[in-house]
Structures are given as C-alpha cells and as structure tokens.
Design an enzyme around this catalytic site. Structure first.
Site, short mmCIF file in Angstrom:
data_model
loop_
_atom_site.label_atom_id
_atom_site.label_comp_id
_atom_site.label_asym_id
_atom_site.label_seq_id
_atom_site.Cartn_x
_atom_site.Cartn_y
_atom_site.Cartn_z
N LEU A 10 0.82 -1.22 0.00
CA LEU A 10 0.00 0.00 0.00
C LEU A 10 0.85 1.26 0.00
O LEU A 10 0.32 2.37 0.03
CB LEU A 10 -0.93 0.01 1.23
CG LEU A 10 -1.92 -1.15 1.30
CD1 LEU A 10 -2.77 -1.05 2.56
CD2 LEU A 10 -2.82 -1.18 0.06
N ILE A 35 0.84 -4.24 6.37
CA ILE A 35 0.50 -4.35 7.79
C ILE A 35 -0.78 -3.58 8.10
O ILE A 35 -1.35 -3.71 9.18
CB ILE A 35 1.67 -3.85 8.67
CG1 ILE A 35 1.55 -4.36 10.10
CG2 ILE A 35 1.81 -2.34 8.61
CD1 ILE A 35 2.78 -4.16 10.94
N TYR A 141 18.78 4.12 8.50
CA TYR A 141 18.17 3.63 7.26
C TYR A 141 19.26 3.13 6.31
O TYR A 141 19.18 2.04 5.76
CB TYR A 141 17.37 4.77 6.63
CG TYR A 141 16.70 4.48 5.30
CD1 TYR A 141 15.64 3.58 5.21
CD2 TYR A 141 17.09 5.15 4.14
CE1 TYR A 141 15.01 3.35 3.99
CE2 TYR A 141 16.46 4.92 2.93
CZ TYR A 141 15.43 4.02 2.86
OH TYR A 141 14.80 3.79 1.65
N1 LIG Z 1 9.98 5.94 -2.39
C1 LIG Z 1 11.27 6.24 -2.55
O1 LIG Z 1 11.61 7.36 -2.95
C2 LIG Z 1 12.32 5.18 -2.28
C3 LIG Z 1 13.65 5.49 -2.57
C4 LIG Z 1 14.63 4.53 -2.31
C5 LIG Z 1 14.27 3.28 -1.82
N2 LIG Z 1 12.97 3.01 -1.55
C6 LIG Z 1 12.66 1.69 -0.99
O2 LIG Z 1 11.56 1.11 -1.70
C7 LIG Z 1 10.77 0.32 -0.79
C8 LIG Z 1 9.32 0.78 -0.84
O3 LIG Z 1 9.29 2.17 -0.54
P1 LIG Z 1 7.96 3.03 -0.51
O4 LIG Z 1 8.35 4.41 -0.87
O5 LIG Z 1 6.87 2.35 -1.26
O6 LIG Z 1 7.66 3.01 1.06
P2 LIG Z 1 6.32 3.47 1.81
O7 LIG Z 1 6.73 3.97 3.16
O8 LIG Z 1 5.50 4.35 0.95
O9 LIG Z 1 5.56 2.08 1.99
C9 LIG Z 1 6.01 1.08 2.86
C10 LIG Z 1 4.82 0.20 3.21
O10 LIG Z 1 5.27 -0.79 4.14
C11 LIG Z 1 4.21 -1.02 5.06
N3 LIG Z 1 4.75 -1.61 6.29
C12 LIG Z 1 5.30 -0.97 7.36
N4 LIG Z 1 5.64 -1.88 8.30
C13 LIG Z 1 5.31 -3.10 7.82
C14 LIG Z 1 5.41 -4.43 8.33
N5 LIG Z 1 5.94 -4.68 9.54
N6 LIG Z 1 4.96 -5.44 7.57
C15 LIG Z 1 4.42 -5.20 6.34
N7 LIG Z 1 4.29 -3.97 5.81
C16 LIG Z 1 4.73 -2.94 6.55
C17 LIG Z 1 3.59 0.35 5.28
O11 LIG Z 1 2.27 0.26 5.78
C18 LIG Z 1 3.66 0.96 3.88
O12 LIG Z 1 2.46 0.74 3.16
C19 LIG Z 1 11.43 0.46 0.58
O13 LIG Z 1 12.33 -0.61 0.79
C20 LIG Z 1 12.22 1.75 0.46
O14 LIG Z 1 13.32 1.77 1.34
C21 LIG Z 1 11.99 3.94 -1.76
#
Ligand SMILES: NC(=O)c1ccc[n+]([C@@H]2O[C@H](COP(=O)([O-])OP(=O)(O)OC[C@H]3O[C@@H](n4cnc5c(N)ncnc54)[C@H](O)[C@@H]3O)[C@@H](O)[C@H]2O)c1
Length: 319
Positions: A10, A35, A141
C-alpha cells in the site's frame, strides 16, 4: 505458475507496482499485502492480505498457502522516519528482509529487494558515484540498506536464492504520497504549487539528489526481474537514476508552467543532514550494461506530467 507476493503493497511504490504486475500476470496471480488495511475506495481488483513481515510464521504460512514463487519485498521504514525510530527501522528493514530471504530459501522463491541512495554516506564520492565504492552511511536507514545488500548477496551466493535489487533514488509520483523519506519534498512541492501557489521547502535550495519518475521506477523493477541472469554480474543493488536536481531547479521548472509559483526555505536540520550525506549523482552504467536500463522521463517531462495528473486528481482546471 506460482504466484507473486508484494509486501508493503500500500506504500508509494507498491500502489503502482501491484497494478503493473497484475496487468502482466493477471489479477489473481499477484497477492498484495501490508500491515495496514487498504483505505476505503482504494484498489480492490485482486487478492489482498494483512501481513507483518517481521512475523516469520505469518510470512511462511502465506507463502505456502498462496504458492508464492516471487516476493517483491517493499515493506520498510524510510529515511526520515527511521531516524525517529531507529530500533523499529532495524527490526523492520533488516529483520523483515532476513525473514523474507529465509522464506525464499525454504520455498525456492525469487526476491526483489530495493536498496537506496541512502546506502552511501559522506565519504562516498559525491558525483558520478560508482557502482562499487565506499559505503559508510551515517543514518540507520542507510545502515539497514547496506546490511540488506550484503545479506541479499549472501543468500544468492550461499543458498542460490535468485535475489535482485536496485538502489532507488528519490521517487516522484502522484498516486500515493511518499512515506517519510528525505526526498519527499519533490512530491509535496507539486501539491502545494497547485493548491497554494507556493511551497516552503525543508531542504536548502542547493540540495542536489538523484531522482526518478514513478513510471520509470516501476519499469526498472520489471526489467531487472525479467533480465537474463547470465548477464547479471551484480544481480543486486544496482545504482539507478534518471536525473538529479536541487529544490531551486525543480521550482524553476514548475515556474515554467505556473509563473507565479514561489518557493521559500525552512530547513529541517535532520533531513538536511541526511541529504548532505548522500550522493549528488549516481553512475548507473552497470544497470545500463547488464540489463539495458534507460530512463524515459527527464525533469521537464516529469514536471509536465505530474502537474497534469495532479490537476485531474485534485479536480483543478487544466493549466
Ligand atoms: N519511495 C522512494 O523514494 C524510495 C527510494 C529509495 C528506496 N525506496 C525503498 O523502496 C521500498 C518501498 O518504498 P515506498 O516508498 O513504497 O515506502 P512506503 O513507506 O511508501 O511504503 C512502505 C509500506 O510498508 C508497510 N509496512 C510498514 N511496516 C510493515 C510491516 N511490519 N509489515 C508489512 N508492511 C509494513 C507500510 O504500511 C507501507 O504501506 C522500501 O524498501 C524503500 O526503502 C523507496
């Protein structure tokens, strides 16, 4: 064919990766999980299940019950939020990955794991940051991302798990807001430009970081997972970028569409320190050479599309 599981589905990336995977493989082939429950009115065109990735038993049961063959592991705490809750970041970002890799080893699943530009630190070369270079991040992080990259490599070499990954830059998108990262300003600025005609930025005007538009980010994931393994020298943690810009440069690009737009700066020292510790521009030649990576959106194309899409979403008149 075995199914696909997406964790953290999500979030910002999952909410656009899941529809892309479903378009390719069919709705019932992709099990979205998180979650938390989807918001009312959210997408409901395929299976969704609650999953806490730090719960190994839940993960194992789900993988067996749904006959999972590939896991796109997106659940994570992002950079700024991780600094507020370092112990949660450790448990979720590294503990969650460890459990995913264990389930993948036991069930012979492939895994996608996103790392980040946060896997670098202040002693990394800042410009044209090489694929293989110094990685001494100063954020929790970043620590979890470097450790995660190493753990992913270990599972590939030691147990033969087909785990692949990218180092994402900041991702700009309009479907779901970002979840607490240092590059979030590059999304918030568009909403405030359209709603208020001005934006108060939490980073200074010269903070340069790598960025990418979501359609390119989603395509990169699909292309890496499709890539011929024989060509993958790195497999995991590929540097990836489309362009880099500063808040001042992004504001200038928005002003080409909204001339009256104004930006001001109220710097958040925590997020500024994180931004200052990261590279300014990555060298992604390994991704280009090993699996043909090529971005489609540059800064002007992304800006024009973001404004157009957000005007529709926010029900504003066309520009
Ligand atoms: N968005 C960016 O700009 C970006 C940049 C570099 C890396 N990333 C990496 O990409 C991945 C996804 O990023 P995103 O931007 O979609 O993150 P986000 O924070 O938008 O989404 C993370 C999701 O993980 C869920 N979550 C939290 N704890 C949880 C748990 N214990 N079990 C299951 N789900 C859980 C949250 O509810 C949330 O929906 C991550 O690994 C992030 O580090 C993202």
């Amino acid at each position: 064919m075995r199914r696909i599981l997406v964790t953290g589905a999500l979030g910002q990336i999952g909410s656009e990766l899941v529809p892309a995977l479903r378009a390719r493989h069919g709705e019932s082939a992709v099990v979205a999980s998180d979650i938390r429950v989807p918001a009312a009115g959210g997408p409901s065109d395929g299976p969704f299940t609650m999953l806490d990735v730090t719960n190994a038993r839940q993960l194992q049961d789900l993988a067996r019950r749904h006959e999972i063959g590939t896991i796109y592991h997106l659940a994570s705490l992002l950079s700024a939020t991780s600094e507020e809750r370092p112990h949660v970041a450790w448990d979720l970002n590294l503990g969650g990955l460890y459990k995913v890799l264990e389930v993948a080893r036991e069930n012979r699943c492939a895994v996608f794991f996103p790392s980040s530009i946060a896997a670098f630190g202040p002693t990394t070369p800042k410009r044209a940051t090489p694929q293989d270079t110094i990685q001494r991040p100063t954020t929790i992080y970043g620590v979890t991302k470097v450790a995660g990259e190493l753990l992913a490599d270990y599972y590939a070499h030691r147990f033969g798990v087909d785990v692949r990954g990218l180092r994402f830059p900041g991702i700009v998108s309009h479907v779901t807001p970002p979840g607490g990262g240092t590059t979030d300003y590059a999304v918030a600025i568009f909403y405030d430009a359209l709603r208020h005609g001005r934006y108060d930025c939490f980073l200074g005007p010269d903070s340069r970081m790598d960025m990418m538009y979501m359609p390119d980010a989603v395509r990169a994931v699909l292309e890496l997972m499709d890539a011929d393994p024989a060509r993958l020298e790195h497999r995991n943690a590929f540097n990836l970028t489309a362009f880099s810009f500063t808040p001042e440069e992004l504001a200038a690009e928005i002003q080409r569409h909204i001339p009256s737009f104004e930006i001001s700066y109220e710097i958040d020292p925590v997020r500024q320190a994180i931004a200052d510790s990261w590279p300014q521009s990555l060298d992604d030649s390994a991704a280009r050479a090993e699996w043909g990576w090529k971005p489609e959106y540059d800064l002007p194309a992304m800006t024009a599309d973001m404004l157009e899409q957000l005007r529709i979403k926010l029900r504003l008149p066309a520009g």
